[in-house]
Design a protein around this motif. Sequence first.
Motif, mmCIF file in Angstrom:
data_model
loop_
_atom_site.group_PDB
_atom_site.id
_atom_site.type_symbol
_atom_site.label_atom_id
_atom_site.label_comp_id
_atom_site.label_asym_id
_atom_site.label_seq_id
_atom_site.Cartn_x
_atom_site.Cartn_y
_atom_site.Cartn_z
ATOM 1 N N TYR A 18 -51.657 10.143 -38.571
ATOM 2 C CA TYR A 18 -53.007 9.914 -39.090
ATOM 3 C C TYR A 18 -52.985 9.549 -40.570
ATOM 4 O O TYR A 18 -53.818 8.770 -41.033
ATOM 5 C CB TYR A 18 -53.877 11.142 -38.859
ATOM 6 C CG TYR A 18 -54.465 11.190 -37.468
ATOM 7 C CD1 TYR A 18 -55.560 10.405 -37.126
ATOM 8 C CD2 TYR A 18 -53.921 12.001 -36.485
ATOM 9 C CE1 TYR A 18 -56.098 10.427 -35.858
ATOM 10 C CE2 TYR A 18 -54.448 12.040 -35.198
ATOM 11 C CZ TYR A 18 -55.540 11.242 -34.895
ATOM 12 O OH TYR A 18 -56.059 11.265 -33.629
ATOM 13 N N SER A 19 -52.021 10.101 -41.308
ATOM 14 C CA SER A 19 -51.926 9.779 -42.734
ATOM 15 C C SER A 19 -51.473 8.338 -42.948
ATOM 16 O O SER A 19 -51.900 7.676 -43.902
ATOM 17 C CB SER A 19 -50.947 10.733 -43.430
ATOM 18 O OG SER A 19 -51.402 12.065 -43.329
ATOM 19 N N LEU A 20 -50.600 7.851 -42.069
ATOM 20 C CA LEU A 20 -50.069 6.497 -42.221
ATOM 21 C C LEU A 20 -50.996 5.445 -41.616
ATOM 22 O O LEU A 20 -51.092 4.328 -42.122
ATOM 23 C CB LEU A 20 -48.686 6.402 -41.572
ATOM 24 C CG LEU A 20 -47.574 7.228 -42.224
ATOM 25 C CD1 LEU A 20 -46.301 7.134 -41.392
ATOM 26 C CD2 LEU A 20 -47.309 6.747 -43.646
ATOM 27 N N ARG A 21 -51.689 5.793 -40.522
ATOM 28 C CA ARG A 21 -52.474 4.809 -39.781
ATOM 29 C C ARG A 21 -53.922 4.706 -40.251
ATOM 30 O O ARG A 21 -54.565 3.679 -40.033
ATOM 31 C CB ARG A 21 -52.466 5.180 -38.297
ATOM 32 C CG ARG A 21 -51.115 5.017 -37.620
ATOM 33 C CD ARG A 21 -50.983 3.626 -37.054
ATOM 34 N NE ARG A 21 -49.760 3.427 -36.311
ATOM 35 C CZ ARG A 21 -49.459 2.297 -35.708
ATOM 36 N NH1 ARG A 21 -50.303 1.285 -35.774
ATOM 37 N NH2 ARG A 21 -48.329 2.150 -35.062
ATOM 38 N N ASN A 22 -54.442 5.751 -40.883
ATOM 39 C CA ASN A 22 -55.855 5.749 -41.262
ATOM 40 C C ASN A 22 -55.987 5.490 -42.761
ATOM 41 O O ASN A 22 -55.550 6.294 -43.583
ATOM 42 C CB ASN A 22 -56.494 7.096 -40.892
ATOM 43 C CG ASN A 22 -57.996 7.071 -41.054
ATOM 44 O OD1 ASN A 22 -58.506 7.174 -42.156
ATOM 45 N ND2 ASN A 22 -58.704 6.926 -39.936
ATOM 46 N N ASN A 23 -56.581 4.350 -43.095
ATOM 47 C CA ASN A 23 -56.675 3.956 -44.498
ATOM 48 C C ASN A 23 -57.531 4.924 -45.305
ATOM 49 O O ASN A 23 -57.191 5.264 -46.449
ATOM 50 C CB ASN A 23 -57.259 2.543 -44.600
ATOM 51 C CG ASN A 23 -56.304 1.490 -44.067
ATOM 52 O OD1 ASN A 23 -55.087 1.674 -44.099
ATOM 53 N ND2 ASN A 23 -56.843 0.386 -43.564
ATOM 54 N N GLU A 24 -58.657 5.358 -44.733
ATOM 55 C CA GLU A 24 -59.557 6.261 -45.461
ATOM 56 C C GLU A 24 -58.865 7.574 -45.793
ATOM 57 O O GLU A 24 -58.952 8.073 -46.921
ATOM 58 C CB GLU A 24 -60.813 6.544 -44.634
ATOM 59 C CG GLU A 24 -61.705 5.342 -44.407
ATOM 60 C CD GLU A 24 -62.856 5.679 -43.488
ATOM 61 O OE1 GLU A 24 -63.881 6.173 -43.991
ATOM 62 O OE2 GLU A 24 -62.724 5.463 -42.270
ATOM 63 N N LEU A 25 -58.159 8.139 -44.817
ATOM 64 C CA LEU A 25 -57.465 9.399 -45.043
ATOM 65 C C LEU A 25 -56.326 9.218 -46.031
ATOM 66 O O LEU A 25 -56.124 10.067 -46.913
ATOM 67 C CB LEU A 25 -56.934 9.945 -43.710
ATOM 68 C CG LEU A 25 -56.238 11.304 -43.766
ATOM 69 C CD1 LEU A 25 -57.191 12.378 -44.272
ATOM 70 C CD2 LEU A 25 -55.702 11.689 -42.393
ATOM 71 N N ARG A 26 -55.605 8.115 -45.914
ATOM 72 C CA ARG A 26 -54.496 7.860 -46.831
ATOM 73 C C ARG A 26 -54.988 7.713 -48.268
ATOM 74 O O ARG A 26 -54.385 8.248 -49.206
ATOM 75 C CB ARG A 26 -53.741 6.605 -46.382
ATOM 76 C CG ARG A 26 -52.457 6.354 -47.167
ATOM 77 C CD ARG A 26 -51.597 5.283 -46.537
ATOM 78 N NE ARG A 26 -52.271 3.991 -46.503
ATOM 79 C CZ ARG A 26 -52.670 3.391 -45.399
ATOM 80 N NH1 ARG A 26 -52.479 3.969 -44.229
ATOM 81 N NH2 ARG A 26 -53.266 2.206 -45.442
ATOM 82 N N GLU A 27 -56.090 6.981 -48.443
ATOM 83 C CA GLU A 27 -56.639 6.817 -49.791
ATOM 84 C C GLU A 27 -57.152 8.138 -50.346
ATOM 85 O O GLU A 27 -56.988 8.422 -51.541
ATOM 86 C CB GLU A 27 -57.769 5.787 -49.755
ATOM 87 C CG GLU A 27 -57.291 4.374 -49.474
ATOM 88 C CD GLU A 27 -58.440 3.408 -49.249
ATOM 89 O OE1 GLU A 27 -59.607 3.874 -49.321
ATOM 90 O OE2 GLU A 27 -58.183 2.217 -49.000
ATOM 91 N N SER A 28 -57.757 8.966 -49.498
ATOM 92 C CA SER A 28 -58.258 10.262 -49.948
ATOM 93 C C SER A 28 -57.106 11.177 -50.364
ATOM 94 O O SER A 28 -57.208 11.892 -51.368
ATOM 95 C CB SER A 28 -59.072 10.917 -48.837
ATOM 96 O OG SER A 28 -59.592 12.157 -49.268
ATOM 97 N N ILE A 29 -56.022 11.152 -49.593
ATOM 98 C CA ILE A 29 -54.848 11.951 -49.956
ATOM 99 C C ILE A 29 -54.280 11.473 -51.277
ATOM 100 O O ILE A 29 -53.879 12.274 -52.133
ATOM 101 C CB ILE A 29 -53.789 11.880 -48.840
ATOM 102 C CG1 ILE A 29 -54.294 12.594 -47.587
ATOM 103 C CG2 ILE A 29 -52.469 12.504 -49.305
ATOM 104 C CD1 ILE A 29 -53.366 12.452 -46.388
ATOM 105 N N GLY A 30 -54.261 10.141 -51.476
ATOM 106 C CA GLY A 30 -53.770 9.593 -52.743
ATOM 107 C C GLY A 30 -54.621 10.049 -53.914
ATOM 108 O O GLY A 30 -54.090 10.416 -54.977
#
Length: 324
Positions: A291-303
Amino acid sequence: MKCYNWNGVTFFIIEGLSNLGEFKMLIFVILLLGYIVILGGNSMIIFVVLSDPKLSSPMFFFLCNLSLVDMAYTTTTVPNMLSGLVTGVSTISVQGCFLQMFVFIMLSVTGRATLTVMAYDRYVAICSPLHYSSIMTLPVRLLLVVGAWAFGTACTLPAICLGSRRYYCGANVVKHGWCDPASVRRLVCGDTLTDNIVSLTFGVVAMLTTGVLILTSYILIGLSIFRMGVGERLKAFKTCAAHLTVVTISYSAAACVYISYQSWSMLTEQVRIIVSVLYSALTPFLNPLIYSLRNNELRESIGRMLRKLGPTTVLPMKGVNTVS
């Protein structure tokens, strides 16, 4: 729940992976690192989703529930296995054994029911985008999550309650990494045909119900995608990519475990236990990564979260001389 039939056996010995010899430490390190990643990755997803207002959509609400299930699911068994690998022996009371059995299986079914709910969420988002907000309201989301937990409990309780009323005598060594129902059932002093039928029936119901509903959702999604333009197709595929990957891995791994259990003559007991252990930790380990790699929204939020938590550079103030 007055199900227990008290008898001479007061505890079980979990044999687990104690016969691996020099490989025990390697398995211990792999399990420990995997467990740390599971707790850390899923905790990070829950924290990010709860703290970022941009991740308030129903999809992330269900993802939080899935992460919670995954953490509890692995915590039911992995710490006991780690302790057994270090001490060389792992014991558990009869009550504790059936409690572990119930929680483990219930969470396993609940996890698949949650994936089913997430498939329905994707179906509504793609096939009825204009009505998505009015359909997936907070009460509906809560009802779906409660339904997933209730379904897991309903599919687990009958077999566990029936098994806990059996008489156990003599041997009390469970040849598995935890209180696996089939392994514990071999220790019953008496006929277990009814137990096998009940366990198999509810297991098939749990797998088929969730599997058929997920498959139906994606068939309807596929039919809807075919009527879209190229750009909309790509966007819809990205929306489903992470969930579809998790579902594929989960059910493929379950099929491999089932095949390993049926291949008694081809695989040793230790190999079957290792396959089961890896399966129990596989999807909780991969879910946060996928989910961290495939979902842009989640990845950006983690960043964004990592940048906030990272070290800040203190710039010199204007008008203040600095010594180089």
